[in-house]
Design an enzyme around this catalytic site. Structure first.
Site, PDB file in Angstrom:
ATOM      1  N   ASP A  55      -2.856  35.956  12.436  1.00  0.00           N
ATOM      2  CA  ASP A  55      -3.349  37.499  11.192  1.00  0.00           C
ATOM      3  C   ASP A  55      -4.335  38.096  11.822  1.00  0.00           C
ATOM      4  OD1 ASP A  55      -3.550  38.901   9.117  1.00  0.00           O
ATOM      5  OD2 ASP A  55      -3.437  37.410   7.700  1.00  0.00           O
ATOM      6  N   TYR A 150      -0.019  55.389   3.916  1.00  0.00           N
ATOM      7  CA  TYR A 150       0.245  54.815   5.279  1.00  0.00           C
ATOM      8  C   TYR A 150      -0.742  55.970   6.124  1.00  0.00           C
ATOM      9  CZ  TYR A 150       2.412  54.566  10.037  1.00  0.00           C
ATOM     10  OH  TYR A 150       2.722  54.341  11.189  1.00  0.00           O
ATOM     11  N   LYS A 154      -4.208  55.537   8.456  1.00  0.00           N
ATOM     12  CA  LYS A 154      -4.332  56.170  10.005  1.00  0.00           C
ATOM     13  C   LYS A 154      -5.566  56.964  10.228  1.00  0.00           C
ATOM     14  CE  LYS A 154      -0.690  53.790  11.763  1.00  0.00           C
ATOM     15  NZ  LYS A 154      -0.842  52.751  12.791  1.00  0.00           N
ATOM     16  N   LYS A 193      13.705  52.697  11.085  1.00  0.00           N
ATOM     17  CA  LYS A 193      13.594  54.226  10.692  1.00  0.00           C
ATOM     18  C   LYS A 193      14.897  54.608  10.862  1.00  0.00           C
ATOM     19  CE  LYS A 193       8.883  54.226  11.691  1.00  0.00           C
ATOM     20  NZ  LYS A 193       7.661  55.164  11.934  1.00  0.00           N
ATOM     21  N   THR A 222      13.964  67.988   9.054  1.00  0.00           N
ATOM     22  CA  THR A 222      14.075  68.037  10.404  1.00  0.00           C
ATOM     23  C   THR A 222      12.892  67.119  11.016  1.00  0.00           C
ATOM     24  OG1 THR A 222      12.537  69.936  10.385  1.00  0.00           O
ATOM     25  CG2 THR A 222      15.041  70.307  10.783  1.00  0.00           C
TER      26      THR A 222
HETATM   27  P1  NAD Z   1       6.581  47.147  14.148  1.00  0.00           P
HETATM   28  O1  NAD Z   1       6.388  46.631  12.920  1.00  0.00           O
HETATM   29  O2  NAD Z   1       7.759  46.616  15.001  1.00  0.00           O
HETATM   30  O3  NAD Z   1       5.258  46.233  15.058  1.00  0.00           O
HETATM   31  C1  NAD Z   1       3.861  46.267  14.480  1.00  0.00           C
HETATM   32  C2  NAD Z   1       3.589  44.547  14.579  1.00  0.00           C
HETATM   33  O4  NAD Z   1       2.368  44.374  13.828  1.00  0.00           O
HETATM   34  C3  NAD Z   1       4.607  43.685  13.690  1.00  0.00           C
HETATM   35  O5  NAD Z   1       5.492  42.872  14.804  1.00  0.00           O
HETATM   36  C4  NAD Z   1       3.912  43.151  12.739  1.00  0.00           C
HETATM   37  O6  NAD Z   1       4.223  41.818  12.479  1.00  0.00           O
HETATM   38  C5  NAD Z   1       2.464  43.092  13.278  1.00  0.00           C
HETATM   39  N1  NAD Z   1       1.555  42.927  12.231  1.00  0.00           N
HETATM   40  C6  NAD Z   1       1.407  43.455  10.999  1.00  0.00           C
HETATM   41  N2  NAD Z   1       0.257  43.101  10.589  1.00  0.00           N
HETATM   42  C7  NAD Z   1      -0.482  42.227  11.388  1.00  0.00           C
HETATM   43  C8  NAD Z   1      -1.505  41.569  11.112  1.00  0.00           C
HETATM   44  N3  NAD Z   1      -2.191  41.457  10.200  1.00  0.00           N
HETATM   45  N4  NAD Z   1      -1.938  40.586  12.145  1.00  0.00           N
HETATM   46  C9  NAD Z   1      -0.926  40.455  13.490  1.00  0.00           C
HETATM   47  N5  NAD Z   1      -0.022  41.316  13.541  1.00  0.00           N
HETATM   48  C10 NAD Z   1       0.404  42.058  12.419  1.00  0.00           C
HETATM   49  O7  NAD Z   1       6.069  48.651  14.272  1.00  0.00           O
HETATM   50  P2  NAD Z   1       6.071  49.555  15.692  1.00  0.00           P
HETATM   51  O8  NAD Z   1       7.171  50.468  15.593  1.00  0.00           O
HETATM   52  O9  NAD Z   1       5.900  48.902  16.887  1.00  0.00           O
HETATM   53  O10 NAD Z   1       4.755  50.419  15.602  1.00  0.00           O
HETATM   54  C11 NAD Z   1       3.584  49.889  16.712  1.00  0.00           C
HETATM   55  C12 NAD Z   1       2.316  50.837  15.908  1.00  0.00           C
HETATM   56  O11 NAD Z   1       2.691  52.113  16.051  1.00  0.00           O
HETATM   57  C13 NAD Z   1       2.048  50.539  14.568  1.00  0.00           C
HETATM   58  O12 NAD Z   1       0.665  50.555  14.362  1.00  0.00           O
HETATM   59  C14 NAD Z   1       2.594  51.832  13.814  1.00  0.00           C
HETATM   60  O13 NAD Z   1       1.824  52.219  12.533  1.00  0.00           O
HETATM   61  C15 NAD Z   1       2.660  52.877  15.043  1.00  0.00           C
HETATM   62  N6  NAD Z   1       3.565  53.811  14.695  1.00  0.00           N
HETATM   63  C16 NAD Z   1       4.887  53.700  14.955  1.00  0.00           C
HETATM   64  C17 NAD Z   1       5.643  54.629  14.873  1.00  0.00           C
HETATM   65  C18 NAD Z   1       7.232  54.616  15.109  1.00  0.00           C
HETATM   66  O14 NAD Z   1       8.164  55.493  14.703  1.00  0.00           O
HETATM   67  N7  NAD Z   1       7.741  53.264  15.483  1.00  0.00           N
HETATM   68  C19 NAD Z   1       5.359  55.991  14.423  1.00  0.00           C
HETATM   69  C20 NAD Z   1       4.145  56.397  14.288  1.00  0.00           C
HETATM   70  C21 NAD Z   1       3.024  55.253  14.376  1.00  0.00           C
END
Ligand code: NAD
Length: 330
Positions: A55, A150, A154, A193, A222
């Site tokens: 964690d 969120y 960020k 998503k 969009t």
């Molecule tokens: P995801 O949820 O698949 O991956 C995030 C991972 O972080 C998860 O596996 C989760 O278990 C882990 N996590 C959460 N809290 C935690 C903690 N306290 N300790 C350890 N691990 C923890 O999401 P993703 O789509 O792979 O996104 C990765 C990053 O990119 C994130 O920071 C997200 O905010 C950012 N992001 C993603 C998108 C998108 O479209 N997927 C868009 C903008 C930003």
């Protein structure tokens, strides 16, 4: 290939982190992956990486993750699609603990590079009220009025990266991702998503023979969607750059409406569905696109995988998951 640097992928049990860890291994890095989820819920577990369930809200766990590391990719966050972030603002804001503690631990471990995954949700909401968008430039994050919960978290963490660089000298790099999609990510359970949710709905309609689909909002909103391979490529370019300092867009600029995204999935499936619109569902801003002027200036490159090509790969993977009877691990 003989790169022996130790790269830490925080949140590497998740969608983008799993792809990034695989790429870094292929480049010869030693890779340490840390994620809060039990390992049987990770989308990809790489046997040749060092894998830890931690964690990362906890500072001591961040120290364990960063010990001896040369570079850190901080992707861990409690997040999901609009259905999740509109209903879990406090949980989204708690990721500030993860970002703070990972930065502190990385600074103390004297890591050379720290990558942070920010989001297009940092952009001022007033600039996203019209589906016929003007694409968002990096400067449009200010004056600040980001997505509640969120987006504020960020934006705050972006600034923390900036001040850690200016005050402590740690080389932080920040990308603002615009909607990333692809295989080995969440496709059901409430955190998925739009691209994955739409693939799942179209596949279920095809398999069940009930040729109907529920769409959140009126479908006119969009967005642009970036295939995960482009995202990984951009993360590595940003992190390795010696000149990049300020946050940069990392997204596709191929703008589509949600209705068009549904049509792409229907074409892949070879069916046409009766569309039912759920107007009170979470749908986010009216329009959002990535202005890629700056990334092209800096790198001479921008994400370019065509949506219909990336969607075909995503559809095929989710189809196989559903056929295999798998539930999405999240
Ligand atoms: P995801 O949820 O698949 O991956 C995030 C991972 O972080 C998860 O596996 C989760 O278990 C882990 N996590 C959460 N809290 C935690 C903690 N306290 N300790 C350890 N691990 C923890 O999401 P993703 O789509 O792979 O996104 C990765 C990053 O990119 C994130 O920071 C997200 O905010 C950012 N992001 C993603 C998108 C998108 O479209 N997927 C868009 C903008 C930003």
């Amino acid at each position: 290939m003989a790169n022996k640097e130790l790269a830490v992928v925080a949140g590497g049990g998740g969608f983008i982190g799993g792809h990034l860890a695989r790429h870094l291994l292929s480049q010869g890095y030693r890779v340490r992956v840390a994620d809060i989820k039990p390992m049987d819920s990770w989308y990809q577990v790489h046997g040749d990486a060092e894998n830890h369930v931690l964690d990362l809200k906890d500072l001591n766990n961040c120290r364990k993750a960063c010990q001896g590391a040369d570079r850190v990719y901080q992707l861990a966050a409690d997040m999901g699609g609009m259905g999740f972030i509109e209903n879990n603002k406090a949980l989204c804001m708690l990721s500030v603990l993860t970002n703070t503690h990972m930065l502190l631990a990385a600074k103390d471990a004297k890591v050379k590079r720290f990558f942070y995954s920010s989001s297009a949700c940092v952009y001022n909401a007033d600039k996203q009220k019209n589906p016929n968008v003007v694409a968002l430039k990096e400067a449009d994050a200010y004056p600040a009025m980001p997505e509640d919960g969120y987006g504020w978290e960020k934006l705050f963490s972006e600034r923390m990266c900036r001040h850690f660089r200016e005050d402590f000298g740690i080389q932080t790099r920040v990308a603002r991702f615009h909607n990333v999609y692809g295989p080995y990510g969440t496709w059901d359970g409430g955190r998925e998503k739009a691209p994955a949710a739409i693939c799942r709905k179209v596949i279920m309609a095809k398999l069940s023979g009930k040729h109907e689909i529920e769409i959140w909002g009126d479908g006119s909103q969009t967005r642009s969607f970036m295939y995960v391979d482009d995202c990984v490529k951009g993360i590595c370019m940003f992190t390795d750059s010696d000149t990049l300092k300020e946050p940069l867009n990392l997204g596709s600029d191929e703008l589509v409406s949600i209705n068009q995204l549904v049509s792409i999935a229907e074409d892949i499936a070879g069916i046409k569905l009766n569309r039912k619109y759920k107007l009170d569902a979470p749908k986010g801003v009216a329009g959002r696109n990535s202005d890629n002027t700056r990334i092209k200036e800096v790198f001479g490159w921008a994400p370019g995988v065509r949506l219909q090509d990336g969607m075909a790969k995503t559809y095929a993977w989710i189809f196989d998951e559903i056929k295999a009877g798998a539930a999405s691990p999240v």
